[in-house]
Write a protein that holds these residues in place. Structure first.
Motif, mmCIF file in Angstrom:
data_model
loop_
_atom_site.group_PDB
_atom_site.id
_atom_site.type_symbol
_atom_site.label_atom_id
_atom_site.label_comp_id
_atom_site.label_asym_id
_atom_site.label_seq_id
_atom_site.Cartn_x
_atom_site.Cartn_y
_atom_site.Cartn_z
ATOM 1 N N ASP A 1 0.587 0.887 4.786
ATOM 2 C CA ASP A 1 1.343 0.726 6.031
ATOM 3 C C ASP A 1 1.018 -0.591 6.733
ATOM 4 O O ASP A 1 1.646 -0.924 7.742
ATOM 5 C CB ASP A 1 1.043 1.879 6.992
ATOM 6 C CG ASP A 1 1.525 3.226 6.472
ATOM 7 O OD1 ASP A 1 0.760 4.206 6.609
ATOM 8 O OD2 ASP A 1 2.648 3.290 5.933
ATOM 9 N N TYR B 1 14.276 8.255 8.896
ATOM 10 C CA TYR B 1 13.026 7.651 8.447
ATOM 11 C C TYR B 1 13.117 7.284 6.971
ATOM 12 O O TYR B 1 13.761 7.985 6.172
ATOM 13 C CB TYR B 1 11.865 8.636 8.622
ATOM 14 C CG TYR B 1 11.643 9.060 10.045
ATOM 15 C CD1 TYR B 1 12.236 10.204 10.555
ATOM 16 C CD2 TYR B 1 10.846 8.295 10.899
ATOM 17 C CE1 TYR B 1 12.049 10.588 11.871
ATOM 18 C CE2 TYR B 1 10.650 8.666 12.219
ATOM 19 C CZ TYR B 1 11.257 9.815 12.700
ATOM 20 O OH TYR B 1 11.071 10.181 14.009
ATOM 21 N N ALA B 2 12.441 6.201 6.628
ATOM 22 C CA ALA B 2 12.257 5.878 5.228
ATOM 23 C C ALA B 2 11.379 6.944 4.584
ATOM 24 O O ALA B 2 10.513 7.531 5.241
ATOM 25 C CB ALA B 2 11.597 4.512 5.091
ATOM 26 N N SER C 1 8.974 6.644 2.717
ATOM 27 C CA SER C 1 7.572 6.244 2.703
ATOM 28 C C SER C 1 6.829 6.622 3.973
ATOM 29 O O SER C 1 5.593 6.659 3.979
ATOM 30 C CB SER C 1 7.460 4.736 2.469
ATOM 31 O OG SER C 1 8.169 4.029 3.469
ATOM 32 N N VAL C 2 7.560 6.903 5.057
ATOM 33 C CA VAL C 2 6.897 7.211 6.330
ATOM 34 C C VAL C 2 7.291 8.580 6.877
ATOM 35 O O VAL C 2 6.703 9.033 7.866
ATOM 36 C CB VAL C 2 7.195 6.135 7.389
ATOM 37 C CG1 VAL C 2 6.865 4.743 6.852
ATOM 38 C CG2 VAL C 2 8.625 6.193 7.891
ATOM 39 N N GLU D 1 11.271 -4.329 5.276
ATOM 40 C CA GLU D 1 11.536 -2.946 4.888
ATOM 41 C C GLU D 1 12.021 -2.178 6.106
ATOM 42 O O GLU D 1 11.356 -2.170 7.147
ATOM 43 C CB GLU D 1 10.272 -2.294 4.333
ATOM 44 C CG GLU D 1 10.435 -0.817 3.994
ATOM 45 C CD GLU D 1 9.115 -0.129 3.666
ATOM 46 O OE1 GLU D 1 9.147 0.992 3.132
ATOM 47 O OE2 GLU D 1 8.045 -0.706 3.941
ATOM 48 N N TRP D 2 13.173 -1.520 5.998
ATOM 49 C CA TRP D 2 13.637 -0.642 7.055
ATOM 50 C C TRP D 2 12.707 0.571 7.138
ATOM 51 O O TRP D 2 12.353 1.168 6.110
ATOM 52 C CB TRP D 2 15.069 -0.194 6.760
ATOM 53 C CG TRP D 2 15.603 0.797 7.737
ATOM 54 C CD1 TRP D 2 16.194 0.533 8.924
ATOM 55 C CD2 TRP D 2 15.576 2.220 7.597
ATOM 56 N NE1 TRP D 2 16.541 1.717 9.540
ATOM 57 C CE2 TRP D 2 16.178 2.764 8.747
ATOM 58 C CE3 TRP D 2 15.107 3.087 6.616
ATOM 59 C CZ2 TRP D 2 16.322 4.132 8.940
ATOM 60 C CZ3 TRP D 2 15.253 4.452 6.804
ATOM 61 C CH2 TRP D 2 15.856 4.964 7.955
ATOM 62 N N VAL D 3 12.310 0.937 8.362
ATOM 63 C CA VAL D 3 11.353 2.025 8.557
ATOM 64 C C VAL D 3 12.002 3.254 9.199
ATOM 65 O O VAL D 3 11.844 4.383 8.724
ATOM 66 C CB VAL D 3 10.166 1.551 9.422
ATOM 67 C CG1 VAL D 3 9.238 2.720 9.762
ATOM 68 C CG2 VAL D 3 9.399 0.437 8.722
ATOM 69 N N SER D 4 12.726 3.020 10.304
ATOM 70 C CA SER D 4 13.240 4.156 11.057
ATOM 71 C C SER D 4 14.284 3.671 12.040
ATOM 72 O O SER D 4 14.280 2.498 12.435
ATOM 73 C CB SER D 4 12.088 4.821 11.817
ATOM 74 O OG SER D 4 12.536 5.931 12.580
ATOM 75 N N ARG E 1 9.570 -3.364 9.040
ATOM 76 C CA ARG E 1 8.231 -3.915 8.854
ATOM 77 C C ARG E 1 8.217 -4.881 7.685
ATOM 78 O O ARG E 1 9.094 -4.834 6.812
ATOM 79 C CB ARG E 1 7.198 -2.811 8.648
ATOM 80 C CG ARG E 1 7.354 -2.027 7.354
ATOM 81 C CD ARG E 1 6.338 -0.891 7.307
ATOM 82 N NE ARG E 1 6.447 -0.112 6.062
ATOM 83 C CZ ARG E 1 5.726 0.968 5.805
ATOM 84 N NH1 ARG E 1 4.835 1.433 6.685
ATOM 85 N NH2 ARG E 1 5.892 1.610 4.658
ATOM 86 N N TYR F 1 5.253 -5.093 12.360
ATOM 87 C CA TYR F 1 6.326 -4.174 12.718
ATOM 88 C C TYR F 1 7.219 -4.829 13.776
ATOM 89 O O TYR F 1 6.718 -5.340 14.784
ATOM 90 C CB TYR F 1 5.752 -2.871 13.241
ATOM 91 C CG TYR F 1 5.172 -2.005 12.148
ATOM 92 C CD1 TYR F 1 3.978 -2.349 11.525
ATOM 93 C CD2 TYR F 1 5.826 -0.856 11.716
ATOM 94 C CE1 TYR F 1 3.453 -1.575 10.496
ATOM 95 C CE2 TYR F 1 5.305 -0.071 10.695
ATOM 96 C CZ TYR F 1 4.126 -0.435 10.092
ATOM 97 O OH TYR F 1 3.601 0.338 9.075
ATOM 98 N N TRP G 1 13.259 0.219 13.762
ATOM 99 C CA TRP G 1 11.978 -0.404 13.412
ATOM 100 C C TRP G 1 12.054 -0.856 11.961
ATOM 101 O O TRP G 1 12.517 -0.110 11.086
ATOM 102 C CB TRP G 1 10.826 0.590 13.545
ATOM 103 C CG TRP G 1 10.405 0.897 14.948
ATOM 104 C CD1 TRP G 1 10.723 1.997 15.693
ATOM 105 C CD2 TRP G 1 9.558 0.095 15.791
ATOM 106 N NE1 TRP G 1 10.146 1.929 16.921
ATOM 107 C CE2 TRP G 1 9.413 0.772 17.017
ATOM 108 C CE3 TRP G 1 8.910 -1.131 15.627
ATOM 109 C CZ2 TRP G 1 8.658 0.271 18.070
ATOM 110 C CZ3 TRP G 1 8.161 -1.636 16.674
ATOM 111 C CH2 TRP G 1 8.034 -0.936 17.883
#
Length: 122
Positions: A90, A60-61, A63-64, A46-49, A38, A94, A36
């Motif tokens: 957030d 996970y990043a 930030s999350v 931005e890479w999230v997970s 976003r 996504y 994922w």
């Protein structure tokens, strides 16, 4: 032809929750790492997970971390992202994407869905 369809976004108040889904087709879902990413308004991707092919390794990043949970159902060719304790920062579109390896950067993702918009606002 590869296809990814994200869904589940919407408007939610700070502190709320959403569950995003990514339905995949046209490729062998079970063999890929799924990611994922976003993009917030006016900002870069931005890479999230991400999650490995079997679902046993997740990343996970910062930030999350602790608020989001990635999972997958290989029988349904579907990737999920549970978003809890949402914050205004957030807010973003996504996207999901397959990749051959786990990584915290954006390289190696050749195709994407159209994304689903998450808006966190009171």
């Amino acid at each position: 032809q590869e296809q990814l369809v994200e869904s589940g976004g919407g408007l939610v108040q700070p502190g709320g929750s959403l569950r995003l889904s990514c339905a995949a087709s046209g490729f062998t879902f079970i063999t890929y790492v799924m990611t994922w990413v976003r993009q917030a308004p006016g900002k870069g991707l931005e890479w999230v997970s991400d999650i490995d092919s079997g679902g046993g390794i997740t990343n996970y990043a910062d930030s999350v971390k602790g608020r989001f949970t990635i999972s997958r159902d290989n029988a349904k060719n579907t990737l999920y992202l549970q978003l809890n304790s949402l914050k205004p920062e957030d807010t973003a579109v996504y996207y999901c994407a397959p990749r051959l390896y786990l990584a915290r950067h954006l390289d190696g993702m050749d195709y994407w869905g159209k994304g689903t918009l998450v808006t966190v606002s009171s």
